[in-house]
Design an enzyme around this catalytic site. Sequence first.
Site, PDB file in Angstrom:
ATOM      1  N   CYS A   1       0.814  -1.256  -0.118  1.00  0.00           N
ATOM      2  CA  CYS A   1      -0.011  -0.051  -0.009  1.00  0.00           C
ATOM      3  C   CYS A   1       0.793   1.363  -0.196  1.00  0.00           C
ATOM      4  O   CYS A   1       1.473   1.454  -1.076  1.00  0.00           O
ATOM      5  CB  CYS A   1      -1.085  -0.146   1.359  1.00  0.00           C
ATOM      6  SG  CYS A   1      -2.217   0.814   1.026  1.00  0.00           S
ATOM      7  N   HIS A  32      -3.832  -5.599   0.169  1.00  0.00           N
ATOM      8  CA  HIS A  32      -3.492  -5.861   1.441  1.00  0.00           C
ATOM      9  C   HIS A  32      -3.637  -7.523   1.618  1.00  0.00           C
ATOM     10  O   HIS A  32      -4.516  -7.884   1.874  1.00  0.00           O
ATOM     11  CB  HIS A  32      -4.497  -5.333   2.567  1.00  0.00           C
ATOM     12  CG  HIS A  32      -4.317  -3.767   2.788  1.00  0.00           C
ATOM     13  ND1 HIS A  32      -3.458  -3.273   3.777  1.00  0.00           N
ATOM     14  CD2 HIS A  32      -4.650  -2.940   2.024  1.00  0.00           C
ATOM     15  CE1 HIS A  32      -3.400  -1.832   3.691  1.00  0.00           C
ATOM     16  NE2 HIS A  32      -4.289  -1.628   2.537  1.00  0.00           N
ATOM     17  N   GLU A  86      -2.368  -8.985   3.815  1.00  0.00           N
ATOM     18  CA  GLU A  86      -2.911  -9.494   5.272  1.00  0.00           C
ATOM     19  C   GLU A  86      -4.226  -9.417   5.639  1.00  0.00           C
ATOM     20  O   GLU A  86      -4.492 -10.005   6.721  1.00  0.00           O
ATOM     21  CB  GLU A  86      -1.831  -8.525   6.196  1.00  0.00           C
ATOM     22  CG  GLU A  86      -2.701  -7.280   6.651  1.00  0.00           C
ATOM     23  CD  GLU A  86      -2.542  -6.105   5.334  1.00  0.00           C
ATOM     24  OE1 GLU A  86      -3.104  -5.205   5.485  1.00  0.00           O
ATOM     25  OE2 GLU A  86      -2.089  -6.427   4.348  1.00  0.00           O
TER      26      GLU A  86
END
Length: 356
Positions: free
Chosen positions: A246, A331, A333
């Site tokens: 990001c 993302h 994660e």
Amino acid sequence: MKAFLILEDGTVFEGTSIGSTKEIISEIVFNTSMTGYLEVLTDPSYAGQAVVMTYPLIGNYGITPDMESTKPWPDGYIVRELSRMPSNFRCEGTIQDFLKKHDIPGIAGVDTRALTKILREKGTMNGMITTNENYNIDEIIPRLREYTTGNVVDKVTCETPSTLSGKGKKVALMDFGAKKNIARSLNERGCEVTIYPAHTSAEEILASKPDGIMLSNGPGDPKECTEIIKEIKKLYDSEVPIFAICLGHQLMALANGADTHKMKYGHRGGNHPVKDLETGRVYISSQNHGYVVDTDNLDPKVAVPAFVNVNDGTNEGLKYTGKNIFTVQFHPEACPGPQDSGYLFDRFINMMGGNQ
């Protein structure tokens, strides 16, 4: 109590006050996630913004132990309907009390579908949340147009380094507003993760002899982070493997001569398709960004596109030529959102030589 959302184009939405009753001016953005409202509230990338949740019912499972940082970060919170009686075996409280505790104003009862349509057609704009029924719109609109988020990375980064112990590779995580699940995703794969404040020098990072460096997500305009960009260029010039997510992805691009620009309304939600240009495979990703890397003038001797957004064709990742560096705009994660691209953490560990 009545509350009002006033946009800089003069549009006014009336609703009910939730959370704090203080008045705020912020950038108004929308998130399309159907679940994970707590992870959205505690994502530091929302610092300097007020979040509109497009899913109509928010708060039905209350506050649970799923926070991505120690506190919520948005300036304000805008929902269609707020559940006042959450039901979940992990529930520890209500969103209403959570917002009050952290002094965050909100507004419920807003037609979030109409509001989102305005933001999509006219682009992200600034707005005010107020409980003052005698507001003067002619005085407010100039103030809205003057507002900028500024350098919010300094607001969200950690103050001192900390370490998650592990027996695998040593990873230095630069915290520009990192969500907890980035460190957790690495730590669960055996890595020892040391989290550093955003303005830590490249020399200090490299002196710790990490096996790899992780550049985290974070809020705001990447071009505001001028000093951080200089340090990232030094990290690029080292031979240490680097993975960036990001904001980290944008900062690495800026450090190497690429450009970024603000998107009309950004990508925020848990259902964005991204295509891996190497394999042709498409993954559904979690995203939260309002800026994007320009690839039109990208020097292929520096980096080449690695992922692209299937919906609008914008860049979603870069692979750096001749370097052990790759970066993504989305993302992997998750939290909230799909974990389709979690394999990228394994790719990073393999770049470091694996955990064997």
